[in-house]
Design an enzyme around this catalytic site. Structure first.
Site, PDB file in Angstrom:
ATOM      1  N   GLY A   8       0.733  32.001  29.268  1.00 48.57           N
ATOM      2  CA  GLY A   8      -0.485  32.771  29.061  1.00 48.57           C
ATOM      3  C   GLY A   8      -0.337  33.987  28.177  1.00 48.57           C
ATOM      4  O   GLY A   8      -1.039  34.983  28.361  1.00 48.57           O
ATOM      5  N   MET A  53      -3.441  22.797  28.180  1.00 47.09           N
ATOM      6  CA  MET A  53      -2.851  21.577  27.627  1.00 47.09           C
ATOM      7  C   MET A  53      -3.478  20.288  28.133  1.00 47.09           C
ATOM      8  O   MET A  53      -2.843  19.242  28.123  1.00 47.09           O
ATOM      9  CB  MET A  53      -1.336  21.569  27.893  1.00 47.09           C
ATOM     10  N   LEU A  76     -10.022  17.620  26.990  1.00 47.47           N
ATOM     11  CA  LEU A  76     -11.303  17.704  27.692  1.00 47.47           C
ATOM     12  C   LEU A  76     -12.267  16.656  27.139  1.00 47.47           C
ATOM     13  O   LEU A  76     -12.327  16.439  25.924  1.00 47.47           O
ATOM     14  CB  LEU A  76     -11.893  19.109  27.516  1.00 47.47           C
ATOM     15  N   ASN A 126     -10.997  27.784  21.182  1.00 47.87           N
ATOM     16  CA  ASN A 126      -9.615  27.337  21.392  1.00 47.87           C
ATOM     17  C   ASN A 126      -8.753  27.907  20.271  1.00 47.87           C
ATOM     18  O   ASN A 126      -9.228  28.102  19.148  1.00 47.87           O
ATOM     19  CB  ASN A 126      -9.532  25.812  21.359  1.00 47.87           C
ATOM     20  N   HIS A 174      -5.342  26.985  18.164  1.00 46.62           N
ATOM     21  CA  HIS A 174      -4.461  25.850  17.864  1.00 46.62           C
ATOM     22  C   HIS A 174      -3.394  26.323  16.884  1.00 46.62           C
ATOM     23  O   HIS A 174      -3.728  26.976  15.879  1.00 46.62           O
ATOM     24  CB  HIS A 174      -5.269  24.689  17.268  1.00 46.62           C
ATOM     25  N   THR A 229     -15.477  21.397  20.158  1.00 46.47           N
ATOM     26  CA  THR A 229     -16.477  20.329  20.107  1.00 46.47           C
ATOM     27  C   THR A 229     -15.804  19.070  20.664  1.00 46.47           C
ATOM     28  O   THR A 229     -14.594  19.076  20.882  1.00 46.47           O
ATOM     29  CB  THR A 229     -16.918  20.086  18.641  1.00 46.47           C
ATOM     30  N   ASP A 286      -9.455  19.447  18.499  1.00 47.27           N
ATOM     31  CA  ASP A 286      -8.992  20.363  17.427  1.00 47.27           C
ATOM     32  C   ASP A 286      -9.833  20.212  16.165  1.00 47.27           C
ATOM     33  O   ASP A 286      -9.301  20.197  15.056  1.00 47.27           O
ATOM     34  CB  ASP A 286      -7.512  20.068  17.103  1.00 47.27           C
TER      35      ASP A 286
HETATM   36  C1  GRF Z   1       0.919  28.603  21.932  1.00 47.61           C
HETATM   37  O1  GRF Z   1       1.785  28.069  20.971  1.00 47.61           O
HETATM   38  C2  GRF Z   1      -0.499  28.308  21.515  1.00 47.61           C
HETATM   39  O2  GRF Z   1      -0.624  28.124  20.134  1.00 47.61           O
HETATM   40  C3  GRF Z   1      -0.817  27.036  22.198  1.00 47.61           C
HETATM   41  O3  GRF Z   1      -0.143  27.114  23.442  1.00 47.61           O
HETATM   42  C4  GRF Z   1       1.094  27.825  23.233  1.00 47.61           C
HETATM   43  C5  GRF Z   1       1.418  28.680  24.422  1.00 47.61           C
HETATM   44  O4  GRF Z   1       0.463  29.691  24.480  1.00 47.61           O
HETATM   45  N1  GRF Z   1      -2.245  26.920  22.332  1.00 47.61           N
HETATM   46  P1  GRF Z   1       0.479  30.811  25.668  1.00 47.61           P
HETATM   47  O5  GRF Z   1       1.748  31.630  25.503  1.00 47.61           O
HETATM   48  O6  GRF Z   1       0.477  30.087  26.993  1.00 47.61           O
HETATM   49  O7  GRF Z   1      -0.750  31.595  25.395  1.00 47.61           O
END
Ligand code: GRF
Length: 199
Positions: free
Chosen positions: A15, A93, A96, A110, A112, A144, A148
């Site tokens: 996070g 991760m 959806l 989001n 990416h 959407t 991605d």
């Molecule tokens: C990051 O590389 C982000 O780009 C992807 O998830 C990874 C971990 O993000 N969406 P975080 O440290 O959990 O925010």
């Protein structure tokens, strides 16, 4: 005069993007965090959110054994109960379905780790290295139904260095993620969808 927008943040891991977003929502920022939720009870970000005094929730996807609709029906509940105006996916991760996305379309973002439309999906840093790209980066987009694929609200670019590994490149991109996502959210919460480009 309505108060600040309420933001629910969905995570699956440490996070770090959630922390950057939460830390940015202070003072005259037009939004405040109302919920941090994960599909994994072990997600490190949940402790960080709780330490910041933010309501947390866990909806573990595993008991649903791939029944995405049932999982998402549960996933919706804390977001609706918290009265979220905006949903930020931040290292979330799980893919959806269109059903879930349609409930929040136009108010779900989001981040990416690639310069979309390049490298949708996973292992983006390895793929950029594989392709010999001179630059890489991250994108914040509206979510959407297509993965991605939504309207781009911001991008940040980093150079790819000759001795980069996926990990060193990911670390360089992550620094930019922590700048880009808060900048885009602040503008988005104020009703401004003007694109932000950092480099
Ligand atoms: C990051 O590389 C982000 O780009 C992807 O998830 C990874 C971990 O993000 N969406 P975080 O440290 O959990 O925010």
């Amino acid at each position: 005069m309505s108060g600040p927008k309420k933001v629910a943040i969905l995570i699956s891991g440490g996070g770090s993007n959630m922390v950057s977003l939460v830390e940015s929502m202070t003072g005259d920022h037009p939004a405040r965090p109302c919920l941090v939720m994960s599909n994994d009870a072990q997600a490190g970000g949940l402790k960080k959110a709780a330490a910041a005094g933010i309501a947390t929730a866990v909806v573990d996807h595993r008991p649903f054994k791939g029944d995405r609709e049932d999982f998402e029906a549960e996933l919706c509940k804390p977001i609706l109960e918290a009265g979220a105006d905006i949903v930020c996916l931040a290292g979330f991760m799980r893919v959806l379905t269109a059903g879930f996305v349609s409930r929040f379309e136009g108010r779900m973002l989001n981040i990416h780790p690639s310069l979309l439309p390049k490298y949708k999906g996973l292992h983006t840093h390895a793929r950029a290295l594989e392709a010999g790209d001179a630059e890489h980066g991250c994108t914040v987009h509206e979510v959407t139904p297509l993965l991605d694929d939504g309207p781009i609200l911001g991008q940040a670019r980093v150079p790819v260095l000759g001795d980069d590994t996926p990990d060193t490149l990911a670390a360089r991109v992550l620094v930019q993620e922590h700048k880009l996502y808060p900048a885009v959210l602040r503008r988005f919460a104020a009703g401004d969808r003007t694109r932000i480009d950092l480099s």
